[in-house]
Write an enzyme that holds these catalytic residues in place. Sequence first.
Site, short mmCIF file in Angstrom:
data_model
loop_
_atom_site.label_atom_id
_atom_site.label_comp_id
_atom_site.label_asym_id
_atom_site.label_seq_id
_atom_site.Cartn_x
_atom_site.Cartn_y
_atom_site.Cartn_z
N LEU A 1 -7.83 -10.51 6.72
CA LEU A 1 -7.62 -9.07 6.82
C LEU A 1 -8.93 -8.31 6.77
O LEU A 1 -9.10 -7.30 7.46
CB LEU A 1 -6.70 -8.60 5.68
CG LEU A 1 -5.30 -9.22 5.62
CD1 LEU A 1 -4.52 -8.66 4.44
CD2 LEU A 1 -4.54 -8.99 6.92
N ASP B 1 -18.55 -10.76 0.61
CA ASP B 1 -17.77 -11.99 0.56
C ASP B 1 -18.59 -13.05 -0.15
O ASP B 1 -19.81 -12.90 -0.30
CB ASP B 1 -17.40 -12.46 1.96
CG ASP B 1 -16.12 -13.30 2.00
OD1 ASP B 1 -16.14 -14.42 1.44
OD2 ASP B 1 -15.12 -12.85 2.58
N SER C 1 0.55 -6.08 -1.85
CA SER C 1 1.35 -7.07 -1.13
C SER C 1 2.81 -6.71 -1.32
O SER C 1 3.19 -6.10 -2.34
CB SER C 1 1.09 -8.48 -1.67
OG SER C 1 2.07 -9.40 -1.20
N TYR D 1 0.61 -13.95 -8.84
CA TYR D 1 0.24 -13.17 -7.65
C TYR D 1 0.96 -11.82 -7.63
O TYR D 1 0.34 -10.77 -7.40
CB TYR D 1 0.56 -13.97 -6.40
CG TYR D 1 0.13 -13.31 -5.11
CD1 TYR D 1 -1.22 -13.22 -4.79
CD2 TYR D 1 1.07 -12.78 -4.22
CE1 TYR D 1 -1.62 -12.62 -3.60
CE2 TYR D 1 0.67 -12.17 -3.05
CZ TYR D 1 -0.68 -12.09 -2.74
OH TYR D 1 -1.08 -11.49 -1.57
N LYS E 1 -0.68 -8.00 -7.75
CA LYS E 1 -0.46 -7.02 -6.69
C LYS E 1 0.37 -5.83 -7.18
O LYS E 1 0.19 -4.70 -6.70
CB LYS E 1 0.20 -7.68 -5.48
CG LYS E 1 -0.69 -8.75 -4.82
CD LYS E 1 -2.03 -8.17 -4.39
CE LYS E 1 -2.86 -9.17 -3.60
NZ LYS E 1 -4.15 -8.59 -3.12
#
Length: 252
Positions: free
Chosen positions: A17, A36, A147, A160, A164
């Site tokens: 993304l 990154d 998400s 996760y 999110k």
Amino acid sequence: MEMKDTCAVITGGASGLGEATARVFADAGAKVTLLDRDTTRGPEVAAELGGTFVETDVTDEASVQNAFTTARETMGCVNAAVNCAGIVIAETVLKKDGGIHSLDSYRKVIDVNLAGTFNVARLAADAMKDNAPAPDGNRGVIINTASIAAFDGQRGQAAYASSKGGVVGLTLPMARDLARAGIRVMAIAPGVFMTPMLAELPQDALDTLAKDVTNPKRLGDPREYGQLAKFIVECGYLNGETIRIDGALRMM
């Protein structure tokens, strides 16, 4: 805010993304700095886009501060930040072998996906606060990646989905905190997108994932995420909200 006047910092910019967003922004005339940990792919993407790459650990304050210092030096300012860095660890709370969810793995996901997002966002705000304001007072925009797992978390996604969900919960209060500085805060909640991680799956597994999407019945194209991020940058009245981009997928 026009893309030709945009100086964007994008985390996770070496792939998925983040890379797609960087390409959409650069194609529209924006300057980009990619953050990154991938020191092979990152510089290659940045060079293709005429941008800058900075090796960065989003969980480390000094690392991110250095990245913003470099971004301001190379682009002249920072008025957009897109948080795409993140990790996924699938683990159930109680395991079939009698074990339990690792606390260390839970903390790692929270540290990268939530604390890392907040770390970048707060330092982005600090970098934007002295920008000359637009006629409506805007000095910049921060876009965080949530998400649909924040709302529809599945089995094995406790860590996760928690991380999110935290990104969703962060959006409105941070937007309110930064209102006096003229900085907007938004979040995007993507569904199932064709990222490098999913690209490793066999075609029948990809077909199964796509079958559950309401319409269109396919996986998301990372460029579509980038296009939504571009729209958020350009639409100055969007603030304090999370936008789902998922083909109406509701995970069960």
